[in-house]
Design an enzyme around this catalytic site. Structure first.
Site, PDB file in Angstrom:
ATOM      1  N   ASP A  72       0.877  -1.186   0.000  1.00 48.03           N
ATOM      2  CA  ASP A  72       0.000   0.000   0.000  1.00 48.03           C
ATOM      3  C   ASP A  72       0.908   1.229   0.000  1.00 48.03           C
ATOM      4  O   ASP A  72       1.890   1.257   0.748  1.00 48.03           O
ATOM      5  CB  ASP A  72      -0.897  -0.014   1.262  1.00 48.03           C
ATOM      6  N   GLY A  76      -3.967   6.606   0.469  1.00 50.46           N
ATOM      7  CA  GLY A  76      -5.412   6.508   0.275  1.00 50.46           C
ATOM      8  C   GLY A  76      -5.801   6.448  -1.182  1.00 50.46           C
ATOM      9  O   GLY A  76      -5.060   6.913  -2.061  1.00 50.46           O
ATOM     10  N   SER A 125       1.390  -0.199  -6.128  1.00 49.53           N
ATOM     11  CA  SER A 125       1.343  -1.578  -6.594  1.00 49.53           C
ATOM     12  C   SER A 125       2.156  -1.809  -7.870  1.00 49.53           C
ATOM     13  O   SER A 125       2.902  -2.788  -7.984  1.00 49.53           O
ATOM     14  CB  SER A 125      -0.135  -1.935  -6.820  1.00 49.53           C
ATOM     15  N   ASP A 142      -7.226  -5.301  -3.403  1.00 50.75           N
ATOM     16  CA  ASP A 142      -8.199  -4.357  -2.815  1.00 50.75           C
ATOM     17  C   ASP A 142      -7.597  -2.949  -2.788  1.00 50.75           C
ATOM     18  O   ASP A 142      -7.726  -2.218  -1.824  1.00 50.75           O
ATOM     19  CB  ASP A 142      -8.562  -4.830  -1.386  1.00 50.75           C
ATOM     20  N   HIS A 145      -9.770   1.282  -7.149  1.00 45.98           N
ATOM     21  CA  HIS A 145     -10.940   0.601  -7.697  1.00 45.98           C
ATOM     22  C   HIS A 145     -11.371   1.122  -9.062  1.00 45.98           C
ATOM     23  O   HIS A 145     -12.397   0.706  -9.592  1.00 45.98           O
ATOM     24  CB  HIS A 145     -12.108   0.687  -6.709  1.00 45.98           C
TER      25      HIS A 145
END
Ligand code: SAH
Ligand code: MG
Length: 211
Positions: A72, A76, A125, A142, A145
């Site tokens: 991550d 955010g 990522s 996850d 999106h």
């Protein structure tokens, strides 16, 4: 026997008020699938946030003496930014004027005694996947999106999964009324490769098995 362990995890998550976006049945599925897949190789997740999913995947990895890589950038997703629907002001660093969920992740890993099992990888990522060489038993996606981000994550990380391993994709909504289509379209793109079988769906968690 595992049922007691899962109940204890749910209770501790509630007690410590670990923030996150994961339903109980999905959390339980992460734990069970990670137990199964950890024999094949380490597990990896994209999108740790404050560590809710990391606790369930990581606890299974610890039981198997395996490892969870928790990727991550901790800045955010779009929907977490100030003014957006899922913004949480407690996770905003007022000095740097950015979201920062890394301190919350570290606190969670300490609380659940996962420091020797979960390896936080603080980077986007796509930067991590470029150099990734270790075959994985399970990947949980996850992160971002949007269609583009979900597609890139699913296709790039699918490559890294061992035959017999699992790709889990969160926020699968076959009907547009229920939610964004990015992850669902990405799942379909993985299925179109031909070497992944869509085994089941637990709530919004899609479960794909590599042949
Ligand atoms: N799995 C978490 C929720 C994840 S929220 C839980 O169980 O609660 C999505 C996370 O994906 C956010 O923390 C965000 O920082 C991260 N993210 C979004 N885009 C990313 C990218 N391109 N690379 C790495 N992380 C990303
Ligand atoms: Mg999600």
């Amino acid at each position: 026997m595992n049922d007691n362990k899962i109940m204890a995890l749910h209770q501790a998550i509630d007690k410590h008020q670990i923030k996150g976006f994961l339903a109980q049945d999905e959390a339980e599925a992460l734990y069970r699938f990670a137990l199964e897949a950890a024999n094949l190789g380490p597990c990896l997740e994209i999108g740790s946030y404050c560590g809710k999913s990391s606790v369930y995947l990581g606890s299974a990895c610890r039981e198997k003496n395996s490892t969870l890589f928790a990727v991550d950038h901790h800045r955010g997703s779009e929907e977490h930014q100030p003014g957006e629907e899922y913004h949480d002001a407690e996770l905003f660093d007022p000095t740097a004027q950015v979201m920062d969920t890394l301190p919350a992740l570290r606190r969670t890993l300490d609380l659940f005694d996962l420091q020797d099992t979960v390896v936080p990888v603080v980077a986007p990522s796509q930067v991590v996947v470029k150099q990734w060489a270790t075959p994985l038993g399970l990947v949980f996606i996850d992160g971002g999106h949007s269609h583009a981000q979900a597609l890139a994550d699913c296709l790039c990380w699918a490559e890294k999964i061992q035959p017999g391993g699992l790709l889990l994709i969160h926020d699968i909504f076959p009907s547009p009324q229920d939610g964004g289509q990015g992850p669902y379209l990405a799942l379909q793109a993985v299925v179109a490769r031909g070497d992944f079988h869509w085994e089941t769906t637990v709530n919004s968690l899609g479960v794909l098995h590599r042949r």
